[in-house]
Design an enzyme around this catalytic site. Structure first.
Site: not given
Lengths: 211, 211
Positions: B84-85, B140, B147, B153-155
């Site tokens: 993740d950035i 989300n 979201q 996407h999953f975190h």
């Protein structure tokens, strides 16, 4: 056709061995005291594409010995899903492996893959049953991540539109924090039935017998 | 053996059709403007059990045209995962389908199952690479569920021990809220390499070539 016979005492199917590739994630735990292991032992699998009727013994194995009720919405040889007894919103469900797996890394590859597929189907079913089309999927591993029951589980949590509700409540409860009400058992029965039926509709619409 | 050739312009593999069983979850969206579609188009799949070296062109397709860097940690024909950035903690990774799927219900059954299996392996790999053995998995769907990027996407978010840190920060950021730092690009390269190697170790230890 819905199953007409059911063994309330049916044990969960034998699990495959846990791969245990992450030694850091294991904990001593009294399996007998685990509420999710208990649910898995009491509620046998059924065909998700053809769920039993709400009054079936399969869904009410403890009718003669009342207890905090469990409202099952999906039940397969590997997994079981049910309404959270302290929901953040109506339709808040939990999905877990039948076997005791403390964290996601303790699940088998087959369990993890079936959970992934089930989350998609359960998400669609919960959206259909509640009419709420935004939702969170959350899975917590360990105390520092706010895991409470040490048997891994995914949450599917509907998120009604914040502004339409004019409520602070859902901002406060976003991501699993804030007020959690006790499950309303009168609403829960019909809600769980709608979710089971929606799961079946999704699977049938896709021409699939399995998740 | 690590791949030695790579086509930076390789398009993502043809996706299977989206089942679209939940009409409520579809949105008009400009695919060309989607950052995750762009990552999927630029970073080709590699063998997760035998990842290319950090300096390989496969992991640096834009070396001649610098941009916000992408640190890929897993890349298959169906899925891609990367740092993740704006991480909530060191090791915060995102996992998404290559094809544009706005919500989890837009994913195919195969994508959903592979995401489930990948979350387990990525979780173990992130724990090994960071030494942090508690973590959250969060996904989300929709604005009311927080979201932000409308490509599902999953975190996977490591959670260092709260009290050991003596810090308010992780209570504030629990469940995805609070301060998010920009990714430190000097730390990110070695971290992503450790995660790729840990993914490979997990798969090799289980004798599996695939997720």
């Amino acid at each position: 056709m819905a199953p007409t016979t059911y063994e309330a005492s049916l044990p969960p199917p034998p699990g495959t061995t846990s791969p245990s590739f992450d030694p850091g994630t294991h904990h001593d735990h009294d399996i007998a005291s685990c509420p999710f292991c208990r649910i898995a032992a009491i509620y046998a699998p059924y065909d998700p594409a053809d769920p039993p009727p709400a009054e079936a013994e399969a869904l009410n194995p403890e009718a003669s010995a009342p207890n905090p009720s469990t409202f099952v919405v999906l039940s397969t040889p590997l997994l079981v899903a049910f309404l959270d007894i302290m929901p953040l919103s109506s339709g808040h469900v939990l999905l877990c492996p039948r076997e005791h797996r403390p964290k996601l890394t303790d699940a088998t590859p087959a369990e993890a893959a079936e959970m992934g597929g089930s989350l998609r189907v359960l998400s669609a079913a919960v959206a259909r049953a509640t009419g709420v089309t935004d939702w969170n999927v959350v899975q917590n591993n360990g105390a520092a991540a706010a895991q409470v029951v040490p048997h891994m589980h995914f949450h599917v949590i509907p998120r009604p539109e914040l502004r339409a509700k004019g409520s602070e409540r859902f901002t406060a409860t976003m991501f699993g924090r804030g007020q959690r009400d006790d499950l309303d058992e009168e609403e829960a029965g019909p809600l769980a039935e709608r979710i089971r039926e929606a799961v079946a509709e999704v699977l049938r619409a896709e021409g699939r017998a399995k998740l």
